[in-house]
Motif scaffolding. Sequence first.
Motif, PDB file in Angstrom:
ATOM      1  N   MET A 165       0.803  -1.202   0.000  1.00  0.00           N
ATOM      2  CA  MET A 165       0.000   0.000   0.000  1.00  0.00           C
ATOM      3  C   MET A 165       0.848   1.268   0.000  1.00  0.00           C
ATOM      4  N   ALA A 166       2.148   1.138   0.242  1.00  0.00           N
ATOM      5  CA  ALA A 166       3.012   2.315   0.271  1.00  0.00           C
ATOM      6  C   ALA A 166       3.098   2.959  -1.114  1.00  0.00           C
ATOM      7  N   GLU A 167       2.987   2.130  -2.178  1.00  0.00           N
ATOM      8  CA  GLU A 167       3.040   2.681  -3.521  1.00  0.00           C
ATOM      9  C   GLU A 167       1.856   3.605  -3.782  1.00  0.00           C
ATOM     10  N   TRP A 168       0.683   3.209  -3.305  1.00  0.00           N
ATOM     11  CA  TRP A 168      -0.509   4.035  -3.540  1.00  0.00           C
ATOM     12  C   TRP A 168      -0.431   5.364  -2.795  1.00  0.00           C
ATOM     13  N   GLU A 169       0.155   5.349  -1.632  1.00  0.00           N
ATOM     14  CA  GLU A 169       0.331   6.604  -0.882  1.00  0.00           C
ATOM     15  C   GLU A 169       1.299   7.530  -1.618  1.00  0.00           C
ATOM     16  N   TYR A 170       2.357   6.947  -2.148  1.00  0.00           N
ATOM     17  CA  TYR A 170       3.314   7.718  -2.920  1.00  0.00           C
ATOM     18  C   TYR A 170       2.648   8.317  -4.159  1.00  0.00           C
ATOM     19  N   ILE A 171       1.889   7.510  -4.871  1.00  0.00           N
ATOM     20  CA  ILE A 171       1.191   7.984  -6.068  1.00  0.00           C
ATOM     21  C   ILE A 171       0.203   9.086  -5.704  1.00  0.00           C
ATOM     22  N   ARG A 172      -0.512   8.911  -4.612  1.00  0.00           N
ATOM     23  CA  ARG A 172      -1.494   9.912  -4.197  1.00  0.00           C
ATOM     24  C   ARG A 172      -0.828  11.245  -3.859  1.00  0.00           C
ATOM     25  N   THR A 173       0.272  11.192  -3.125  1.00  0.00           N
ATOM     26  CA  THR A 173       0.941  12.443  -2.757  1.00  0.00           C
ATOM     27  C   THR A 173       1.540  13.136  -3.984  1.00  0.00           C
ATOM     28  N   ARG A 174       2.082  12.373  -4.914  1.00  0.00           N
ATOM     29  CA  ARG A 174       2.628  12.963  -6.136  1.00  0.00           C
ATOM     30  C   ARG A 174       1.517  13.557  -7.007  1.00  0.00           C
ATOM     31  N   PHE A 175       0.386  12.869  -7.061  1.00  0.00           N
ATOM     32  CA  PHE A 175      -0.741  13.376  -7.847  1.00  0.00           C
ATOM     33  C   PHE A 175      -1.251  14.698  -7.276  1.00  0.00           C
TER      34      PHE A 175
END
Length: 87
Positions: free
Chosen positions: A1-11
């Motif tokens: 789930m860490a990837e989705w948090e990273y993607i969300r913050t970058r988005f």
Amino acid sequence: MAEWEYIRTRFIRLMGALPVTLEIWALSMLLGGIIAAGLVAMRESRFKTLQWIARGYVFVFRGTPLLIQLFIIYYGLPTIPFIRHSF
């Protein structure tokens, strides 16, 4: 789930830059349209001097590589104080 948090913050960070991106796009479309309309008017003019100026402008921009044009714009325009502080 860490990837989705990273993607969300970058988005979210990218969406913060969207207004400036749209402003630059709209400004470039407006200025490009004005320049194009002026060049068409000059090319269709009955004055040979205006026709040659328009042809020379088109010749220079079609004859130089796009990368060189981008370098001139990117490194040359900031030397003008008004443009340096506009964005």
